[in-house]
Motif scaffolding. Structure first.
Motif, PDB file in Angstrom:
ATOM      1  N   MET A  95       0.801  -1.221   0.000  1.00 45.49           N
ATOM      2  CA  MET A  95       0.000   0.000   0.000  1.00 45.49           C
ATOM      3  C   MET A  95       0.836   1.276   0.000  1.00 45.49           C
ATOM      4  O   MET A  95       0.307   2.365  -0.185  1.00 45.49           O
ATOM      5  CB  MET A  95      -0.891   0.044   1.250  1.00 45.49           C
ATOM      6  N   GLY A  96       2.109   1.151   0.282  1.00 41.39           N
ATOM      7  CA  GLY A  96       2.940   2.356   0.400  1.00 41.39           C
ATOM      8  C   GLY A  96       3.278   2.604   1.850  1.00 41.39           C
ATOM      9  O   GLY A  96       2.514   2.253   2.745  1.00 41.39           O
ATOM     10  N   ARG A  97       4.465   3.186   2.059  1.00 41.79           N
ATOM     11  CA  ARG A  97       4.947   3.359   3.441  1.00 41.79           C
ATOM     12  C   ARG A  97       4.063   4.314   4.221  1.00 41.79           C
ATOM     13  O   ARG A  97       3.694   4.066   5.356  1.00 41.79           O
ATOM     14  CB  ARG A  97       6.371   3.909   3.460  1.00 41.79           C
ATOM     15  N   LYS A  98       3.734   5.424   3.595  1.00 42.46           N
ATOM     16  CA  LYS A  98       3.081   6.504   4.332  1.00 42.46           C
ATOM     17  C   LYS A  98       1.708   6.089   4.848  1.00 42.46           C
ATOM     18  O   LYS A  98       1.347   6.375   5.993  1.00 42.46           O
ATOM     19  CB  LYS A  98       2.959   7.715   3.416  1.00 42.46           C
ATOM     20  N   GLN A  99       0.919   5.433   3.986  1.00 39.30           N
ATOM     21  CA  GLN A  99      -0.450   5.089   4.379  1.00 39.30           C
ATOM     22  C   GLN A  99      -0.486   4.198   5.611  1.00 39.30           C
ATOM     23  O   GLN A  99      -1.302   4.360   6.498  1.00 39.30           O
ATOM     24  CB  GLN A  99      -1.148   4.386   3.218  1.00 39.30           C
ATOM     25  N   MET A 152      13.223   5.979   6.439  1.00 41.85           N
ATOM     26  CA  MET A 152      14.437   6.740   6.676  1.00 41.85           C
ATOM     27  C   MET A 152      15.493   6.429   5.624  1.00 41.85           C
ATOM     28  O   MET A 152      16.159   7.326   5.118  1.00 41.85           O
ATOM     29  CB  MET A 152      14.972   6.449   8.075  1.00 41.85           C
ATOM     30  N   SER A 153      15.622   5.156   5.256  1.00 43.41           N
ATOM     31  CA  SER A 153      16.665   4.821   4.280  1.00 43.41           C
ATOM     32  C   SER A 153      16.296   5.386   2.910  1.00 43.41           C
ATOM     33  O   SER A 153      17.168   5.772   2.133  1.00 43.41           O
ATOM     34  CB  SER A 153      16.905   3.309   4.212  1.00 43.41           C
ATOM     35  N   GLU A 154      14.998   5.469   2.604  1.00 42.89           N
ATOM     36  CA  GLU A 154      14.594   5.975   1.289  1.00 42.89           C
ATOM     37  C   GLU A 154      14.635   7.498   1.205  1.00 42.89           C
ATOM     38  O   GLU A 154      14.680   8.061   0.121  1.00 42.89           O
ATOM     39  CB  GLU A 154      13.201   5.434   0.933  1.00 42.89           C
ATOM     40  N   THR A 239       7.572   8.200   0.158  1.00 44.15           N
ATOM     41  CA  THR A 239       8.966   8.249  -0.309  1.00 44.15           C
ATOM     42  C   THR A 239       9.005   8.135  -1.845  1.00 44.15           C
ATOM     43  O   THR A 239       8.206   7.401  -2.437  1.00 44.15           O
ATOM     44  CB  THR A 239       9.822   7.106   0.283  1.00 44.15           C
ATOM     45  N   ALA A 240       9.956   8.847  -2.434  1.00 45.22           N
ATOM     46  CA  ALA A 240      10.060   8.865  -3.903  1.00 45.22           C
ATOM     47  C   ALA A 240      10.368   7.481  -4.449  1.00 45.22           C
ATOM     48  O   ALA A 240       9.950   7.117  -5.542  1.00 45.22           O
ATOM     49  CB  ALA A 240      11.142   9.843  -4.326  1.00 45.22           C
ATOM     50  N   ARG A 241      11.116   6.705  -3.670  1.00 48.96           N
ATOM     51  CA  ARG A 241      11.490   5.380  -4.176  1.00 48.96           C
ATOM     52  C   ARG A 241      10.264   4.492  -4.289  1.00 48.96           C
ATOM     53  O   ARG A 241      10.139   3.704  -5.217  1.00 48.96           O
ATOM     54  CB  ARG A 241      12.543   4.747  -3.266  1.00 48.96           C
ATOM     55  N   TYR A 242       9.352   4.602  -3.330  1.00 50.80           N
ATOM     56  CA  TYR A 242       8.130   3.803  -3.438  1.00 50.80           C
ATOM     57  C   TYR A 242       7.300   4.307  -4.609  1.00 50.80           C
ATOM     58  O   TYR A 242       6.847   3.535  -5.456  1.00 50.80           O
ATOM     59  CB  TYR A 242       7.308   3.870  -2.140  1.00 50.80           C
ATOM     60  N   ALA A 244       8.080   6.009  -7.288  1.00 54.50           N
ATOM     61  CA  ALA A 244       8.631   5.796  -8.624  1.00 54.50           C
ATOM     62  C   ALA A 244       8.833   4.314  -8.945  1.00 54.50           C
ATOM     63  O   ALA A 244       8.383   3.818  -9.968  1.00 54.50           O
ATOM     64  CB  ALA A 244       9.953   6.536  -8.761  1.00 54.50           C
ATOM     65  N   LEU A 245       9.495   3.583  -8.034  1.00 50.17           N
ATOM     66  CA  LEU A 245       9.912   2.212  -8.377  1.00 50.17           C
ATOM     67  C   LEU A 245       8.835   1.167  -8.123  1.00 50.17           C
ATOM     68  O   LEU A 245       8.849   0.103  -8.721  1.00 50.17           O
ATOM     69  CB  LEU A 245      11.181   1.841  -7.595  1.00 50.17           C
ATOM     70  N   VAL A 246       7.904   1.461  -7.201  1.00 49.22           N
ATOM     71  CA  VAL A 246       6.877   0.460  -6.909  1.00 49.22           C
ATOM     72  C   VAL A 246       5.523   0.876  -7.480  1.00 49.22           C
ATOM     73  O   VAL A 246       4.870   0.125  -8.189  1.00 49.22           O
ATOM     74  CB  VAL A 246       6.764   0.182  -5.389  1.00 49.22           C
ATOM     75  N   ALA A 247       5.115   2.133  -7.203  1.00 49.55           N
ATOM     76  CA  ALA A 247       3.820   2.591  -7.728  1.00 49.55           C
ATOM     77  C   ALA A 247       3.952   3.079  -9.177  1.00 49.55           C
ATOM     78  O   ALA A 247       2.951   3.332  -9.843  1.00 49.55           O
ATOM     79  CB  ALA A 247       3.263   3.701  -6.845  1.00 49.55           C
ATOM     80  N   LYS A 248       5.210   3.247  -9.647  1.00 48.02           N
ATOM     81  CA  LYS A 248       5.493   3.634 -11.036  1.00 48.02           C
ATOM     82  C   LYS A 248       4.854   4.972 -11.422  1.00 48.02           C
ATOM     83  O   LYS A 248       4.390   5.139 -12.539  1.00 48.02           O
ATOM     84  CB  LYS A 248       5.032   2.542 -12.016  1.00 48.02           C
ATOM     85  N   ASP A 249       4.818   5.913 -10.491  1.00 47.54           N
ATOM     86  CA  ASP A 249       4.214   7.214 -10.763  1.00 47.54           C
ATOM     87  C   ASP A 249       5.295   8.295 -10.719  1.00 47.54           C
ATOM     88  O   ASP A 249       5.548   8.909  -9.681  1.00 47.54           O
ATOM     89  CB  ASP A 249       3.119   7.486  -9.711  1.00 47.54           C
ATOM     90  N   ALA A 250       5.943   8.514 -11.870  1.00 50.75           N
ATOM     91  CA  ALA A 250       7.084   9.445 -11.917  1.00 50.75           C
ATOM     92  C   ALA A 250       6.657  10.869 -11.594  1.00 50.75           C
ATOM     93  O   ALA A 250       7.373  11.635 -10.964  1.00 50.75           O
ATOM     94  CB  ALA A 250       7.728   9.396 -13.291  1.00 50.75           C
ATOM     95  N   LYS A 251       5.445  11.211 -12.026  1.00 49.87           N
ATOM     96  CA  LYS A 251       4.981  12.586 -11.852  1.00 49.87           C
ATOM     97  C   LYS A 251       4.876  12.943 -10.375  1.00 49.87           C
ATOM     98  O   LYS A 251       5.361  13.974  -9.912  1.00 49.87           O
ATOM     99  CB  LYS A 251       3.629  12.747 -12.546  1.00 49.87           C
ATOM    100  N   ARG A 252       4.244  12.037  -9.609  1.00 49.16           N
ATOM    101  CA  ARG A 252       4.050  12.339  -8.189  1.00 49.16           C
ATOM    102  C   ARG A 252       5.384  12.314  -7.438  1.00 49.16           C
ATOM    103  O   ARG A 252       5.621  13.119  -6.543  1.00 49.16           O
ATOM    104  CB  ARG A 252       3.066  11.354  -7.556  1.00 49.16           C
ATOM    105  N   ALA A 253       6.247  11.385  -7.811  1.00 53.05           N
ATOM    106  CA  ALA A 253       7.558  11.312  -7.158  1.00 53.05           C
ATOM    107  C   ALA A 253       8.295  12.632  -7.343  1.00 53.05           C
ATOM    108  O   ALA A 253       8.862  13.185  -6.399  1.00 53.05           O
ATOM    109  CB  ALA A 253       8.364  10.165  -7.733  1.00 53.05           C
TER     110      ALA A 253
END
Length: 526
Positions: A95-99, A152-154, A239-242, A244-253
């Motif tokens: 679901m993503g880290r933040k949620q 934190m690492s991301e 996090t941008a890594r989630y 971009a690399l997992v949700a594949k949403d470059a715009k939001r990252a």
């Protein structure tokens, strides 16, 4: 390595240390604060609960929790934590880290408060509700392990990433100290306000009715700092890594990170598609490809954490017994209930101040200088040596006049646990796995550690008992004694040292470099 690093991730990697790094540390660290606060307070509280709810008429010693109750109160939070680590670790990748992050915090705050509110006033109902809420408290705390480390690492840059993740973990030290301070202040205030005779003088009057408020206040206070950071947790961008690399949403990252870093980012949707579409980024956790690339890494992170926690938790929960055994704390019968909790809190806080807390900050200062591997290897080595140093001349340490030496050795063991594997086992799993499995793999490693903690706590509750059945604690069978237990722990630490050889060094490398995510299909295994 291909030149395929996304601009937004590269910007994070090379960013200078700035304000958002520090807010991230505090926001992420609050879960650990609560975790440590709660785990270390419960050992203070159990003595008091024994006196209040398990008083035996005519007994020469104050009431103590029966073995199965003591095991449940201490153990149920561990079982909750283990389940939370696996569940929320998996959910954080789904679901993503933040949620997921807000959920775990809310759970911790509510259960922390609820564990101080017990239904009914007889021993059974108080213990049952305490155990129930401590399980769910543990569940929330468990979720915080993989998520805090991953977030934190991301967010961190590659030069000081180790120090940032270590700083989040070092909030445990702050939690332990605060737990000690709160217990000291509350116990002192009640002790002065409601004076009582020692147990030996008047067994019933030695535990004032107001003592029932003391343990509740101590437990509930732990929710305060976590509640205060809830608002900021909900405001933190994913996090941008989630993204971009997992949700594949470059715009939001790109949009999220230009806000955080205050620089314009271009969105690179095509590059995101190319990276995430490659064969190298398609395998799942249970695939042969994962086994080939990261199998040994996962084996290394899980075994090291498992072995470390056996040693770490067995010591921690039995501090009070060690203090009594070497005569640092008077016999329970010579004190009233509040005096006892005050004395134990003071002793534990001193050990934490000199033994526990400095180790965490040494890790923060040196991890990006000497690297993870050296800190973990030397830490395990020193723990092995100090445990042997405590165990072999054990008889010498327990004779009058040698207690200070024992305490110094004991504090040094802790120092090298925290300036050593206790910190690194938390940091490394957040750095060496691919983004889409990072939180899950960290959760698996952490849960393996908690399994070790369960063995350390319960195994040693029974193992450390005196070999002479007449001298064991009330209700326990004879064990192998403290000396043999320490030898066993030294062996665990030595095994940990060997397992450290499986874990790669991640100092100064980007996360994608470690996991091989932007290398097309060819990846070399460290």
């Amino acid at each position: 390595m291909g030149s395929e690093q996304l601009q937004v991730l590269n910007a994070l990697d090379v960013a200078k240390t700035q304000w958002y790094h520090f807010t991230a540390i505090v926001i992420a660290g609050m879960g650990f604060f609560t975790d440590a606060y709660d785990l270390f307070c419960i050992s203070l509280v159990t003595k008091l609960l024994g006196r209040i709810y398990y008083h035996v008429e005519g007994s020469p010693t104050p009431g103590t929790l029966p073995p199965h109750v003591s095991a449940s109160v201490n153990g149920v939070a561990f079982v909750g934590t283990l389940s939370g680590q696996l569940f929320f670790g998996w959910l954080g990748d789904k679901m993503g880290r933040k949620q997921v992050y807000g959920m775990t915090l809310m759970l911790m705050v509510l259960c922390s408060v609820a564990s101080g509110l017990s239904f009914g006033n007889n021993a059974k109902s108080v213990m049952a509700t305490l155990c129930f809420f401590r399980f769910w408290l543990g569940f929330g705390i468990g979720g915080d392990y993989p998520l805090s480390a991953t977030i934190m690492s991301e967010y961190a840059n590659k030069k000081t990433r180790g120090a940032f993740i270590a700083a989040v973990f070092a909030m445990q030290g702050v939690g332990i100290l605060t737990g000690g301070m709160v217990a000291i202040v509350v116990a002192r205030a009640f002790k002065d306000r409601f004076p009582a005779p020692a147990y030996a003088v008047d067994p019933v009057a030695s535990t004032v009715p107001e003592a029932d408020y003391v343990w509740r206040m101590i437990l509930m206070f732990g929710s305060l700092p976590a509640a205060l950071t809830y608002y900021w947790r909900t405001k933190m961008p994913e996090t941008a890594r989630y993204t971009a690399l997992v949700a594949k949403d470059a715009k939001r990252a790109a949009a999220d990170m230009s806000k955080v870093l205050h620089v314009e980012m271009e969105e690179e949707q095509a590059k995101v598609e190319q990276i995430t579409g490659s064969q190298a980024n398609a395998f799942g956790l249970f695939s042969m490809e994962f086994l080939r690339r990261h199998g040994l890494h996962l084996l290394g992170t899980t075994t090291c954490w498992f072995l470390l926690d056996i040693a770490f938790y067995s010591q921690n929960l039995f501090q009070k017994d060690i203090f009594s055994a070497i005569g640092w704390i008077p016999k329970p019968a010579t004190m009233n209930a509040l005096e006892e909790i005050f004395r134990i809190a003071k002793a534990q806080t001193l050990i934490a101040l000199w033994g526990t807390v400095p180790g965490y900050w040494f890790t923060v200062a040196l991890i990006d200088v000497i690297g993870r591997f050296v800190i973990q290897f030397v830490g395990f080595l020193m723990m092995t040596l100090f445990m042997l140093g405590l165990a072999i001349p054990y008889h010498h340490w327990t004779t009058k006049g040698n207690q200070i030496g024992f305490i110094v050795m004991y504090a040094l063991t802790f120092f090298f646990a925290n300036f050593g594997p206790n910190s690194t086992t938390f940091i490394v799993p957040a750095e060496i796995f691919p983004a889409r499995l990072r939180s899950t793999c960290h959760g698996i490693s952490a849960a393996s550690g908690k399994l070790g903690a369960i063995i350390g706590s319960f195994g040693f509750l029974y193992l450390a008992q005196n070999q002479d059945p007449a001298k064991t604690d009330h209700g326990y069978p004879a064990g192998i004694g403290v000396r043999n237990s320490l030898l066993l722990l030294a062996a665990c630490n030595f095994l940990g040292l060997l397992c450290t050889l499986l874990v790669p060094e991640s100092k100064g490398k980007s996360l994608e470099e470690m996991s091989g995510e932007n290398e097309g299909d060819e990846v070399e295994i460290a």
